[in-house]
Design a protein around this motif. Structure first.
Motif, PDB file in Angstrom:
ATOM      1  N   SER A 250      51.161  43.689  31.835  1.00  0.00           N
ATOM      2  CA  SER A 250      50.978  45.137  31.792  1.00  0.00           C
ATOM      3  C   SER A 250      49.638  45.508  32.416  1.00  0.00           C
ATOM      4  O   SER A 250      48.676  44.746  32.332  1.00  0.00           O
ATOM      5  N   PRO A 251      49.558  46.689  33.041  1.00  0.00           N
ATOM      6  CA  PRO A 251      48.238  47.172  33.448  1.00  0.00           C
ATOM      7  C   PRO A 251      47.275  47.154  32.252  1.00  0.00           C
ATOM      8  O   PRO A 251      47.657  47.490  31.124  1.00  0.00           O
ATOM      9  N   GLY A 252      46.057  46.722  32.508  1.00  0.00           N
ATOM     10  CA  GLY A 252      45.071  46.634  31.426  1.00  0.00           C
ATOM     11  C   GLY A 252      45.241  45.422  30.534  1.00  0.00           C
ATOM     12  O   GLY A 252      44.549  45.302  29.513  1.00  0.00           O
ATOM     13  N   GLY A 253      46.148  44.515  30.901  1.00  0.00           N
ATOM     14  CA  GLY A 253      46.432  43.352  30.062  1.00  0.00           C
ATOM     15  C   GLY A 253      45.390  42.259  30.182  1.00  0.00           C
ATOM     16  O   GLY A 253      44.470  42.316  30.999  1.00  0.00           O
ATOM     17  N   ARG A 254      45.550  41.239  29.315  1.00  0.00           N
ATOM     18  CA  ARG A 254      44.646  40.085  29.317  1.00  0.00           C
ATOM     19  C   ARG A 254      45.468  38.828  29.520  1.00  0.00           C
ATOM     20  O   ARG A 254      46.581  38.704  28.988  1.00  0.00           O
ATOM     21  N   ILE A 255      44.904  37.888  30.260  1.00  0.00           N
ATOM     22  CA  ILE A 255      45.515  36.580  30.485  1.00  0.00           C
ATOM     23  C   ILE A 255      44.504  35.530  30.057  1.00  0.00           C
ATOM     24  O   ILE A 255      43.328  35.604  30.432  1.00  0.00           O
ATOM     25  N   VAL A 256      44.950  34.561  29.257  1.00  0.00           N
ATOM     26  CA  VAL A 256      44.066  33.477  28.816  1.00  0.00           C
ATOM     27  C   VAL A 256      44.639  32.147  29.281  1.00  0.00           C
ATOM     28  O   VAL A 256      45.803  31.834  28.994  1.00  0.00           O
ATOM     29  N   LEU A 257      43.820  31.367  29.969  1.00  0.00           N
ATOM     30  CA  LEU A 257      44.206  30.033  30.423  1.00  0.00           C
ATOM     31  C   LEU A 257      43.665  29.015  29.426  1.00  0.00           C
ATOM     32  O   LEU A 257      42.452  28.914  29.231  1.00  0.00           O
ATOM     33  N   MET A 258      44.580  28.251  28.804  1.00  0.00           N
ATOM     34  CA  MET A 258      44.171  27.330  27.747  1.00  0.00           C
ATOM     35  C   MET A 258      43.832  25.938  28.257  1.00  0.00           C
ATOM     36  O   MET A 258      43.078  25.213  27.627  1.00  0.00           O
ATOM     37  N   GLU A 263      45.495  21.006  40.447  1.00  0.00           N
ATOM     38  CA  GLU A 263      46.176  21.580  41.606  1.00  0.00           C
ATOM     39  C   GLU A 263      45.797  23.059  41.743  1.00  0.00           C
ATOM     40  O   GLU A 263      45.681  23.775  40.750  1.00  0.00           O
ATOM     41  N   PRO A 264      45.625  23.556  42.958  1.00  0.00           N
ATOM     42  CA  PRO A 264      45.248  24.965  43.136  1.00  0.00           C
ATOM     43  C   PRO A 264      46.387  25.925  42.797  1.00  0.00           C
ATOM     44  O   PRO A 264      47.560  25.595  42.964  1.00  0.00           O
ATOM     45  N   SER A 265      46.017  27.098  42.307  1.00  0.00           N
ATOM     46  CA  SER A 265      46.964  28.189  42.081  1.00  0.00           C
ATOM     47  C   SER A 265      46.749  29.236  43.153  1.00  0.00           C
ATOM     48  O   SER A 265      45.607  29.636  43.417  1.00  0.00           O
ATOM     49  N   GLN A 266      47.832  29.696  43.761  1.00  0.00           N
ATOM     50  CA  GLN A 266      47.726  30.773  44.749  1.00  0.00           C
ATOM     51  C   GLN A 266      47.935  32.107  44.039  1.00  0.00           C
ATOM     52  O   GLN A 266      48.974  32.328  43.414  1.00  0.00           O
ATOM     53  N   VAL A 267      46.936  32.969  44.119  1.00  0.00           N
ATOM     54  CA  VAL A 267      47.044  34.276  43.476  1.00  0.00           C
ATOM     55  C   VAL A 267      46.642  35.370  44.449  1.00  0.00           C
ATOM     56  O   VAL A 267      45.795  35.175  45.322  1.00  0.00           O
ATOM     57  N   ALA A 268      47.273  36.532  44.285  1.00  0.00           N
ATOM     58  CA  ALA A 268      46.927  37.704  45.089  1.00  0.00           C
ATOM     59  C   ALA A 268      45.945  38.556  44.282  1.00  0.00           C
ATOM     60  O   ALA A 268      46.259  38.995  43.177  1.00  0.00           O
ATOM     61  N   GLN A 269      44.764  38.781  44.837  1.00  0.00           N
ATOM     62  CA  GLN A 269      43.751  39.556  44.114  1.00  0.00           C
ATOM     63  C   GLN A 269      44.229  40.961  43.787  1.00  0.00           C
ATOM     64  O   GLN A 269      43.854  41.531  42.755  1.00  0.00           O
ATOM     65  N   GLN A 270      45.055  41.521  44.654  1.00  0.00           N
ATOM     66  CA  GLN A 270      45.502  42.894  44.446  1.00  0.00           C
ATOM     67  C   GLN A 270      46.196  43.066  43.097  1.00  0.00           C
ATOM     68  O   GLN A 270      46.040  44.092  42.435  1.00  0.00           O
ATOM     69  N   GLY A 271      46.951  42.036  42.703  1.00  0.00           N
ATOM     70  CA  GLY A 271      47.644  42.119  41.419  1.00  0.00           C
ATOM     71  C   GLY A 271      46.689  42.168  40.243  1.00  0.00           C
ATOM     72  O   GLY A 271      46.997  42.769  39.205  1.00  0.00           O
ATOM     73  N   ILE A 272      45.526  41.553  40.405  1.00  0.00           N
ATOM     74  CA  ILE A 272      44.532  41.546  39.324  1.00  0.00           C
ATOM     75  C   ILE A 272      43.788  42.871  39.277  1.00  0.00           C
ATOM     76  O   ILE A 272      43.723  43.537  38.243  1.00  0.00           O
ATOM     77  N   THR A 273      43.240  43.266  40.414  1.00  0.00           N
ATOM     78  CA  THR A 273      42.429  44.487  40.427  1.00  0.00           C
ATOM     79  C   THR A 273      43.293  45.742  40.336  1.00  0.00           C
ATOM     80  O   THR A 273      42.872  46.750  39.752  1.00  0.00           O
ATOM     81  N   GLY A 274      44.504  45.681  40.902  1.00  0.00           N
ATOM     82  CA  GLY A 274      45.383  46.853  40.833  1.00  0.00           C
ATOM     83  C   GLY A 274      45.723  47.239  39.408  1.00  0.00           C
ATOM     84  O   GLY A 274      45.922  48.423  39.104  1.00  0.00           O
ATOM     85  N   LYS A 275      45.799  46.234  38.525  1.00  0.00           N
ATOM     86  CA  LYS A 275      46.088  46.503  37.105  1.00  0.00           C
ATOM     87  C   LYS A 275      44.829  46.408  36.231  1.00  0.00           C
ATOM     88  O   LYS A 275      44.918  46.579  35.014  1.00  0.00           O
ATOM     89  N   GLU A 276      43.704  46.083  36.843  1.00  0.00           N
ATOM     90  CA  GLU A 276      42.457  45.813  36.119  1.00  0.00           C
ATOM     91  C   GLU A 276      42.713  44.837  34.961  1.00  0.00           C
ATOM     92  O   GLU A 276      42.435  45.113  33.792  1.00  0.00           O
ATOM     93  N   LEU A 277      43.266  43.699  35.322  1.00  0.00           N
ATOM     94  CA  LEU A 277      43.535  42.652  34.335  1.00  0.00           C
ATOM     95  C   LEU A 277      42.242  41.909  33.990  1.00  0.00           C
ATOM     96  O   LEU A 277      41.349  41.764  34.823  1.00  0.00           O
ATOM     97  N   SER A 278      42.175  41.422  32.766  1.00  0.00           N
ATOM     98  CA  SER A 278      41.077  40.548  32.347  1.00  0.00           C
ATOM     99  C   SER A 278      41.621  39.132  32.234  1.00  0.00           C
ATOM    100  O   SER A 278      42.644  38.911  31.570  1.00  0.00           O
ATOM    101  N   ILE A 279      40.961  38.197  32.903  1.00  0.00           N
ATOM    102  CA  ILE A 279      41.402  36.801  32.865  1.00  0.00           C
ATOM    103  C   ILE A 279      40.319  35.967  32.198  1.00  0.00           C
ATOM    104  O   ILE A 279      39.156  35.976  32.618  1.00  0.00           O
ATOM    105  N   PHE A 280      40.707  35.269  31.137  1.00  0.00           N
ATOM    106  CA  PHE A 280      39.786  34.429  30.381  1.00  0.00           C
ATOM    107  C   PHE A 280      40.215  32.970  30.506  1.00  0.00           C
ATOM    108  O   PHE A 280      41.391  32.675  30.723  1.00  0.00           O
ATOM    109  N   SER A 281      39.249  32.082  30.322  1.00  0.00           N
ATOM    110  CA  SER A 281      39.588  30.674  30.159  1.00  0.00           C
ATOM    111  C   SER A 281      39.043  30.235  28.806  1.00  0.00           C
ATOM    112  O   SER A 281      38.096  30.826  28.275  1.00  0.00           O
ATOM    113  N   SER A 282      39.669  29.185  28.239  1.00  0.00           N
ATOM    114  CA  SER A 282      39.260  28.737  26.914  1.00  0.00           C
ATOM    115  C   SER A 282      39.230  27.220  26.890  1.00  0.00           C
ATOM    116  O   SER A 282      40.220  26.567  27.250  1.00  0.00           O
TER     117      SER A 282
END
Length: 339
Positions: A250-258, A263-282
């Motif tokens: 969801s827009p404004g959502g949070r993602i946590v990587l446990m 191996e590299p992950s391919q991600v599109a920055q637009q999907g992160i900033t377009g929804k202003e997602l917060s990505i955490f690692s733990s």
């Protein structure tokens, strides 16, 4: 004393070692129970880049203090304790901002320093957390796994309005389910995995909806139901998951990587900033032992829903092989010492 020693990858011995004496600021713990974790298996099989051999593995363990070192209160003798495996310096920048779990000189018991798969272990006194009498031994040994969930939820700050999606119904995914439902009363918890039996375990731990994505599209199923997760936890750690999580969130959502994949992950920055997602690692836990002990005292979590097998430590090889091979029936395996 007897200790379980990984001499080198794929070489495990139960070895006679001298009884260690605690140094100043340390305590010696007579081990009662220890839990097997995936990282123990990785060290055994030579897949942990941080491990030094030979090594006594085990970072989930519980016992009784039988010798306090110099400077430790004599009253600690006989205390039931669960041991935090994270040893930090206390003064580097990460430690100063409440992240001892990524201390610049981090030592983890069972990885960088001998751990708890032994009849006795010497540990810093401050890492030995007293367990209240009301908490049974088999719950006390499970404090460390639940601190992983406490660390994740500490980052994400769940609320009862969240719709959470958890990738992976292994032990770390399941402790997170229990924390989200039992502690934070999250509105809906969805768990995705490719093993039906693991999804049943997720339901027993409180998941509201489980989904097997082996043959069906998770994205299509969520779109059909009109669900946009506000909190996504990656406890499976395949490199393809991050981009899918960004797409589903969801827009404004949070993602946590446990966990982690090299191996590299391919991600599109637009999907992160377009929804202003917060990505955490733990990683590991940052002083979460008292948090989980409080959860146990209040009955907010139930470790028994995860414990599926128990072995005498003499049968540790059988126990690890079961843990590795039977993902359908096996979740958390305990080793018993001196009982």
């Amino acid at each position: 004393m007897k200790s379980i020693v990984i001499q080198k990858p794929n070489a495990l011995l139960i070895e006679e070692r001298p009884l260690p004496a605690p140094a100043a600021g340390e305590v010696r713990v007579k081990i009662s129970l220890a839990g097997i974790c995936g990282s123990d298996s990785h060290i055994y099989r030579g897949h942990n880049p941080f491990a030094k051999y030979p090594r006594v593995i085990g970072h989930e363990f519980f016992g009784v203090i039988d010798a306090p070192g110099e400077g430790v209160e004599a009253g600690r003798l006989g205390q039931r304790v669960s041991v935090d495996p994270v040893i930090s310096c206390g003064h580097c920048w990460p430690c100063s901002v409440g992240k001892p779990n990524v201390c610049t000189s981090l030592m983890v018991l069972g990885v960088h320093r001998d751990g708890g798969f032994s009849e006795y272990a010497v540990v810093p006194a401050k890492n030995a957390w007293t367990i209240p009498d009301a908490i049974p031994d088999r719950h006390a040994v499970m404090v460390e796994p639940f601190t992983i969930a406490a660390n994740v939820t500490g980052h994400a700050q769940p609320t009862d309005q969240d719709i959470a999606l958890i990738y992976g119904a292994g032990p770390m995914g399941l402790v997170t389910v229990q924390a989200l439902k039992g502690v934070y009363k999250v509105k809906q918890v969805i768990v995705v995995d490719r093993i039906d039996e693991r999804l049943e375990m997720a339901k027993r731990s409180g998941a509201d909806w489980t989904f097997n994505n082996a043959e069906q599209s998770l994205q299509a199923a969520l779109e059909e139901k009109g669900i946009k997760p506000t909190l996504i936890v990656d406890a499976a750690c395949h490199p393809t998951i991050l981009q899918e999580a960004i797409t589903l969130a969801s827009p404004g959502g949070r993602i946590v990587l446990m966990g982690f994949s090299s191996e590299p992950s391919q991600v599109a920055q637009q999907g992160i900033t377009g929804k202003e997602l917060s990505i955490f690692s733990s990683r590991l836990n940052a002083n979460k032992f008292p948090v989980v002990i409080d959860w146990l005292e209040k009955g907010l979590i139930d470790p028994d829903k995860l414990i599926t097998h128990s072995f005498d430590y003499h049968h540790v090889t059988d126990a690890i092989e079961l843990f590795e091979k039977d993902q359908r029936q096996c979740c958390k395996v305990l080793l018993t010492f001196g009982q």
